[in-house]
Scaffold this motif. Structure first.
Motif, PDB file in Angstrom:
ATOM      1  N   THR A 105      57.824 -10.653 114.866  1.00 50.17           N
ATOM      2  CA  THR A 105      57.019  -9.853 115.788  1.00 50.17           C
ATOM      3  C   THR A 105      55.848  -9.194 115.049  1.00 50.17           C
ATOM      4  O   THR A 105      55.851  -9.081 113.821  1.00 50.17           O
ATOM      5  N   ASP A 145      52.957  -4.679 123.469  1.00 50.35           N
ATOM      6  CA  ASP A 145      54.012  -5.683 123.280  1.00 50.35           C
ATOM      7  C   ASP A 145      54.198  -6.091 121.824  1.00 50.35           C
ATOM      8  O   ASP A 145      54.675  -7.167 121.537  1.00 50.35           O
ATOM      9  N   ARG A 147      56.336  -5.214 119.758  1.00 54.72           N
ATOM     10  CA  ARG A 147      57.721  -5.380 119.328  1.00 54.72           C
ATOM     11  C   ARG A 147      58.375  -6.610 119.946  1.00 54.72           C
ATOM     12  O   ARG A 147      59.481  -6.986 119.590  1.00 54.72           O
ATOM     13  N   ARG A 148      57.703  -7.199 120.922  1.00 56.44           N
ATOM     14  CA  ARG A 148      58.230  -8.413 121.554  1.00 56.44           C
ATOM     15  C   ARG A 148      57.465  -9.642 121.103  1.00 56.44           C
ATOM     16  O   ARG A 148      58.023 -10.695 120.896  1.00 56.44           O
ATOM     17  N   LYS A 149      56.159  -9.484 120.945  1.00 54.67           N
ATOM     18  CA  LYS A 149      55.300 -10.639 120.749  1.00 54.67           C
ATOM     19  C   LYS A 149      55.319 -11.094 119.294  1.00 54.67           C
ATOM     20  O   LYS A 149      55.240 -10.280 118.376  1.00 54.67           O
ATOM     21  N   ASN A 150      55.404 -12.410 119.116  1.00 57.65           N
ATOM     22  CA  ASN A 150      55.384 -12.993 117.786  1.00 57.65           C
ATOM     23  C   ASN A 150      53.945 -13.008 117.245  1.00 57.65           C
ATOM     24  O   ASN A 150      53.005 -13.272 117.995  1.00 57.65           O
TER      25      ASN A 150
END
Lengths: 257, 300
Positions: A105, A145, A147-150
């Motif tokens: 992330t 985002d 913490r979610r997005k790579n």
């Protein structure tokens, strides 16, 4: 040639670099001032990237690489046999030609090194990540985002800014940049250039670039390499308006390159 | 094209010729593909046609009965599962670490080249040789006897070289820029590998591990002399003793079934054959699912 600087942040004297039997750098003498941007320019294969990589020993992975001469960076000699290479690389950050965020992330990309190096966690770590993403002008685009997005889902320009944030999180004293815009579109390049100008106020930056206009825009000092030889170095403004060496003049006016 | 002394008719003729030879080549490729697919379909089809009538719940869940002329093959299935489980436990400890060493620590010197050549040779060594080695070392020298443990060790020994090579390949397929970036931040080499490289290599490593172990468990020769019991009618008991006792298993059961032609009805042999094939197929399917799930998450 400029005279000896009072406190050079980086210096090289009589540096030779070999890859096997191939001599890549020929007795290079070089200094770069503290808290300023210095650009390394020259045609492809002139040794400028190899020279840059001497300062954090990223040439080590190339088998048969040998360096002689004296190099100092952030008060250390990278080729001192007793050097703590991990500590050196914490002091000397690097931005690569092709953005290379880790496959994790966005938050983790920035948090990984300070957590491992300095044991940061919790709100302290979060604060550092936020301030670094802000310094890299990426915060507004990713804060919702991260913490979610790579990291690999970002665009090329965003990826490069993420790499910059990731490096700033280690608190480097010197930053090396190896053609950081060559894989980016003009708008993304401009953003990176703005960041270089801003960071250059407080950090020593050494940047390799193919783009003469870019060197002109971002750097205070400049060094011109050809075939492994440092031909000329000096203040960028002066070198572009009144080059001393005819080879420099030919390169800058676009007669070859 | 007048400059080259060619007229249009000439060019047209050359083009037609090239098109014809290109088509001819596609036909040849198609024929070769059909031959190889045909062989596979032939084998699988035969086993299905002859094996399916034998398969029912009783066949899969009961022990052989009446001198193996009736009943099922559950003890053999159970034995193969046990062999597989132990192999999957022992193999990664050596195989994966060895593969990491090969990929990132060995370098390209003379010694690692020799090691690499040896491992490639071991990976292609016939399984009977592992069987004999296991007999000599584990069964006799280490006095483990013909036992489940000796079988685990032999099958692991056979899988380790393959796992080392697939692990090395999985790591090398991760872009080197990940490692470069991590090292440039001041991470140690192991930190860089563990955080930035290995997570991306895990699907490849797991696939290699499962395929290697699955292949090993499907082989009769390595367990023939080290762990084998060609049939068993025992009830399921799993305790510490199980480790030191031989186990019945599918491939050995099958091999003996053929050798002692006439004792075991043909129907049961084909049924066993189909079961073994499905056993290996299921394992491979599992590996494929793991890989494709992970690959969907991968973004480079």
């Amino acid at each position: 040639m400029v005279g000896t600087l009072v406190r050079p942040a980086l210096s090289a004297s009589n540096v030779d670099l070999f890859y096997g039997n191939n001599q890549v750098l020929k007795s290079v003498n070089f200094e770069a001032p503290e808290r300023e941007v210095t650009a390394l320019i020259g045609p492809s294969g002139c040794g400028k990237s190899s020279f840059l990589r001497c300062f954090n020993r990223m040439n080590d992975r190339i088998s048969g690489a040998r360096v002689s001469g004296n190099i100092t960076v952030a008060g250390q000699n990278p080729y001192d046999p007793k050097i703590d290479l991990m500590a050196l690389r914490r002091d000397v950050g690097m931005l690569f030609q092709k953005p290379n965020p880790f496959p994790m992330t966005i938050f983790e990309n920035v948090a990984l090194a300070p957590r491992l190096h300095y044991g940061l966690k919790g709100s302290q770590l979060e604060g550092l990540v936020e301030s670094c993403l802000k310094k890299a002008a990426l915060w507004d685009e990713v804060k919702d985002d991260m913490r979610r997005k790579n990291g690999l889902e970002l665009s090329g320009g965003q990826q490069q800014r993420l790499c910059l944030a990731r490096m700033l999180a280690v608190q480097p004293k010197v930053i090396l940049m190896d053609e950081p815009c060559s894989a980016l579109d003009p708008i993304s390049s401009e953003k990176i250039e703005d960041l270089i100008l801003e960071l250059g106020q407080e950090t020593t930056i050494l940047i390799v670039t193919h783009n003469l206009q870019q060197a002109h825009r971002v750097s205070k000092h400049c060094a011109f390499f050809m075939l492994g030889v440092l031909i000329e170095r000096g203040e960028t403004e002066k070198m572009f308006s009144d080059p001393q060496n005819p080879l420099t003049a030919d390169y800058i006016t676009g007669r070859f390159g | 094209m007048a400059a080259l002394g060619l007229d249009d008719a000439n060019l047209l003729e050359r083009d037609l010729k090239r098109q014809r030879s290109s088509q001819l080549f596609s036909v040849r490729l198609l024929i070769c593909a059909l031959i190889s697919i045909g062989v596979v379909i032939g084998i699988i089809g035969t086993i299905l046609v002859k094996g399916v009538p034998a398969i029912n719940w009783e066949f899969l869940s009961h022990a052989p009965a009446e001198g193996m002329s009736a009943g099922g093959i559950w003890p053999m299935i159970r034995g193969s599962i046990l062999l597989m489980a132990g192999t999957l436990l022992i193999t990664p400890a050596v195989g994966i670490l060895g593969g990491i060493w090969l990929a990132e620590y060995a370098g390209n010197g003379r010694l690692p080249q020799v090691v690499r050549a040896c491992i490639s040779t071991l990976a292609a060594t016939p399984s009977i040789i592992y069987g004999l080695f296991g007999l000599a070392i584990f069964v006799l020298k280490w006095k483990l006897g013909t036992s489940l443990v000796a079988g685990w060790l032999t099958l692991s020994l056979m899988s380790i070289p393959v796992v080392m090579l697939t692990t090395e390949r999985a790591i090398r397929s991760v872009p080197p820029t990940f490692l470069e970036g991590a090292v440039s931040l001041g991470l140690s080499k192991w930190q860089a590998l563990r955080r930035a490289v290995l997570p991306s290599a895990v699907p490849g490593i797991i696939t290699g591990l499962v395929l290697a172990a699955g292949r090993a468990v499907g082989e009769a020769p390595p367990i023939l002399l080290t762990a084998g019991l060609y049939f068993s009618t025992e009830k399921l008991t799993l305790d510490f003793d199980t480790l030191s006792k031989p186990v019945a298993n599918l491939p050995y059961h099958l091999a003996e079934g053929y050798r002692q032609g006439g004792v075991i009805p043909e129907k049961i042999i084909w049924g066993t054959c189909l079961t073994l094939m499905m056993f290996v197929l299921l394992i491979n399917l599992g590996a494929i699912i793991v890989r494709s799930r992970q690959r969907a998450k991968q973004r480079w």
